[in-house]
Design an enzyme around this catalytic site. Structure first.
Site, PDB file in Angstrom:
ATOM      1  N   TYR A  18     -45.215  49.098  19.601  1.00 30.47           N
ATOM      2  CA  TYR A  18     -44.157  48.207  20.569  1.00 30.47           C
ATOM      3  C   TYR A  18     -43.979  46.969  20.440  1.00 30.47           C
ATOM      4  O   TYR A  18     -44.520  46.781  21.847  1.00 30.47           O
ATOM      5  CB  TYR A  18     -45.448  48.989  21.658  1.00 30.47           C
ATOM      6  CG  TYR A  18     -45.494  50.423  22.325  1.00 30.47           C
ATOM      7  CD1 TYR A  18     -43.983  51.506  22.644  1.00 30.47           C
ATOM      8  CD2 TYR A  18     -46.261  51.012  21.047  1.00 30.47           C
ATOM      9  CE1 TYR A  18     -44.164  52.759  22.280  1.00 30.47           C
ATOM     10  CE2 TYR A  18     -46.319  52.462  21.405  1.00 30.47           C
ATOM     11  CZ  TYR A  18     -45.621  53.701  21.554  1.00 30.47           C
ATOM     12  OH  TYR A  18     -45.439  54.212  21.893  1.00 30.47           O
ATOM     13  N   ASP A 247     -53.842  69.175  24.368  1.00 27.75           N
ATOM     14  CA  ASP A 247     -52.706  67.999  23.220  1.00 27.75           C
ATOM     15  C   ASP A 247     -54.313  67.387  23.192  1.00 27.75           C
ATOM     16  O   ASP A 247     -54.525  66.835  24.018  1.00 27.75           O
ATOM     17  CB  ASP A 247     -52.053  67.375  23.268  1.00 27.75           C
ATOM     18  CG  ASP A 247     -51.917  66.021  22.437  1.00 27.75           C
ATOM     19  OD1 ASP A 247     -53.323  65.415  22.398  1.00 27.75           O
ATOM     20  OD2 ASP A 247     -50.726  65.294  22.370  1.00 27.75           O
ATOM     21  N   LYS A 276     -57.530  61.686  16.406  1.00 27.26           N
ATOM     22  CA  LYS A 276     -58.082  60.582  16.118  1.00 27.26           C
ATOM     23  C   LYS A 276     -59.309  60.828  15.897  1.00 27.26           C
ATOM     24  O   LYS A 276     -59.531  60.039  14.818  1.00 27.26           O
ATOM     25  CB  LYS A 276     -57.811  60.686  17.978  1.00 27.26           C
ATOM     26  CG  LYS A 276     -56.245  59.685  17.908  1.00 27.26           C
ATOM     27  CD  LYS A 276     -55.955  58.565  19.474  1.00 27.26           C
ATOM     28  CE  LYS A 276     -54.982  58.121  19.623  1.00 27.26           C
ATOM     29  NZ  LYS A 276     -53.755  58.503  20.507  1.00 27.26           N
TER      30      LYS A 276
HETATM   31  C1  LIG Z   1     -52.475  58.946  20.219  1.00 27.43           C
HETATM   32  C2  LIG Z   1     -52.283  60.298  20.877  1.00 27.43           C
HETATM   33  C3  LIG Z   1     -51.280  61.182  20.041  1.00 27.43           C
HETATM   34  C4  LIG Z   1     -50.749  60.613  18.910  1.00 27.43           C
HETATM   35  O1  LIG Z   1     -51.254  60.692  17.757  1.00 27.43           O
HETATM   36  P1  LIG Z   1     -50.697  59.453  16.758  1.00 27.43           P
HETATM   37  O2  LIG Z   1     -51.554  59.667  15.556  1.00 27.43           O
HETATM   38  O3  LIG Z   1     -50.595  58.577  17.263  1.00 27.43           O
HETATM   39  O4  LIG Z   1     -49.376  60.373  15.969  1.00 27.43           O
HETATM   40  C5  LIG Z   1     -50.710  62.638  20.646  1.00 27.43           C
HETATM   41  N1  LIG Z   1     -51.290  62.883  21.788  1.00 27.43           N
HETATM   42  C6  LIG Z   1     -52.150  62.327  22.382  1.00 27.43           C
HETATM   43  C7  LIG Z   1     -52.625  63.460  24.343  1.00 27.43           C
HETATM   44  C8  LIG Z   1     -52.756  60.795  21.969  1.00 27.43           C
HETATM   45  O5  LIG Z   1     -53.224  60.684  22.158  1.00 27.43           O
END
Ligand SMILES: *Cc1c(COP(=O)(O)O)cnc(C)c1O
Length: 435
Positions: A18, A247, A276
């Site tokens: 960004y 997610d 992550k």
């Molecule tokens: C960071 C994040 C993503 C994307 O993950 P990347 O590894 O940056 O592609 C998707 N969902 C949530 C909730 C996130 O915090």
């Protein structure tokens, strides 16, 4: 190149997340990191408040994960996953199946959180295709969400934050309910889900799935909502026979005080994304875990398989790092660590909320996450410099100053971090200030 030459090269040639190629802010050059410390090439040693965006839960340069990666390098660093399998992938998937809800049984490994969201959305669509309901191609989500930067993921991110207007005509149009208003620590009120309830009813025949971040909305606003909201979402998905995708890319692996955030509401998803923290911040990896019913239904469809297969699927190095990282989680030590961080945040950060400071709109704490929401956006460059001068690494965005340190942080280090974010919240330059 010397320090300044490197800074100039970076500004001129390298995109950062960004950022602008016209007015890039200088980036801090990191030489190394160990434990909760980041070492700059200028000699400063900063306490890390970000875990490199939720990832480095056991700290940097972790001896055990280092060993696991080195051992694996000497065996095989990468090998295709088509027609081939290996111990790192098997051991990792076994851990994931064991750690998550008993109904989550089938694991799809992929490269990043955004890709895991793409995979989850595709799984939901293929699920309904296989059931002969190919009209179900829409997703319902809530405002203020963040699910990644690829187009499918973006289509379920907050439309304002992720600038849907820029890509109008290209980003798929999905359905948005009002975001929850009742905070994690507030008293529950059933009216909070009324927008969600009417959206799911209006669109029930078109919906493939609901996708949301459980309990904590991360990059879309660092909002912590009431677990009852999530419970009602699960009930409404059951009532209307719609899949629930959670997610957990940010919330997974202990960050909110539970191993997975869905545990706050005692529910389970049909499909779950993790990423992550999975590899402890070592290598890029994510996974989608779904129920056997979802996985077998997908496989019974026209294509006879799930249509996705990344080149670096199941990368052995990333899996080996993740296995060791998750084994460390399995010792259970994280529970005390995260609880201690939460207690300290409640004692040292939350009282700021009662101070009646006109710059501060809200203060929120959940697990190992502390957030200050300001009334105005910060001057990023100015605040960033102030943090470095204070000896900590914190990266604010917009109106939010927040920390999510590695679980191994010590009490005095956390005090310093908390003191620094309070100071910057009260005195740091805001957007229109000249700094
Ligand atoms: C960071 C994040 C993503 C994307 O993950 P990347 O590894 O940056 O592609 C998707 N969902 C949530 C909730 C996130 O915090």
């Amino acid at each position: 190149m010397n320090h300044n030459e490197k800074e100039e090269f970076d500004k001129k040639h390298i995109w950062h997340p960004y950022t602008s190629m016209l007015q890039p802010l200088p980036c801090y050059q990191v030489n190394s990191a160990d434990g909760v410390y980041i070492n700059l090439d200028t000699g400063e040693r900063l306490i890390d408040g970000m875990s490199s965006w939720w990832c480095a839960i056991h700290g940097y340069n972790n001896k055990e994960i280092n060993e696991a990666v080195v051992e694996q390098v000497l065996k095989v660093s990468h090998i295709m996953f088509g027609g081939i399998t290996h111990d790192p992938a098997i051991n990792l998937c076994k851990l994931l199946v064991d750690m998550t809800h008993k109904d989550l049984e089938c694991v799809f490994l992929c490269d990043s959180g955004s890709v895991s969201v793409e995979v989850a959305l595709k799984q939901a669509i293929q699920y309904w295709e296989a059931k002969g309901e190919s009209n179900r191609k829409k997703f319902l989500t809530i405002g203020h969400g963040y699910h990644g930067d690829t187009f499918g993921a973006m289509s379920v991110c907050d439309p304002v934050n992720s600038m849907h207007t820029l890509y109008k005509g290209y980003v798929p149009e999905n359905i948005f309910a009002d975001p929850p208003q009742i905070g994690y620590r507030d008293e529950w009120d059933e009216s909070d889900t009324s927008s969600f309830e009417s959206k799911i009813e209006e669109n029930k025949d078109k919906l493939a799935a609901v996708i949301i971040e459980p309990v904590l909305q991360g990059a879309g606003g660092m909002r912590m909502y009431h677990p009852m909201y999530l419970k009602r979402v699960r009930e409404l998905c059951d009532k209307h026979n719609i899949l629930l995708v959670l997610d957990e890319v940010a919330t997974g692996f202990g960050r909110t005080g539970k191993l997975f955030a869905y545990e706050h509401a005692n529910i389970r998803p049909d499909i779950m994304c993790v990423g992550k923290a999975i590899s402890g911040g070592y290598l890029t990896l994510a996974a989608v875990i779904s129920t056997r019913q979802v996985s077998e239904t997908i496989s019974s469809g026209k294509s006879g398989c799930f249509m996705h297969g990344p080149t670096f699927m199941g990368n052995p190095l990333a899996c080996a790092a993740s296995v060791r990282n998750l084994e460390m989680l399995q010792t259970g030590k994280w529970r005390e660590q995260v609880a201690a961080i939460e207690n300290q945040l409640l004692k040292e950060l939350l009282p700021l909320k009662g101070e009646n400071n006109s710059r501060i709109k809200d203060v929120r704490v959940l697990g190992a996450i502390g957030v200050i929401e300001l009334t105005k956006p910060v001057n990023m460059g100015g605040c960033q410099k102030m943090f470095v001068d204070l000896g900590v690494w914190v990266r604010p965005f917009g109106k939010l100053i927040y920390i999510m340190p590695p679980y191994i942080i010590k009490q005095d280090e956390l005090s310093k971090l908390i003191g620094s974010i309070i100071k910057v919240a009260k005195e740091g330059p805001i957007k229109d200030d000249v700094y």
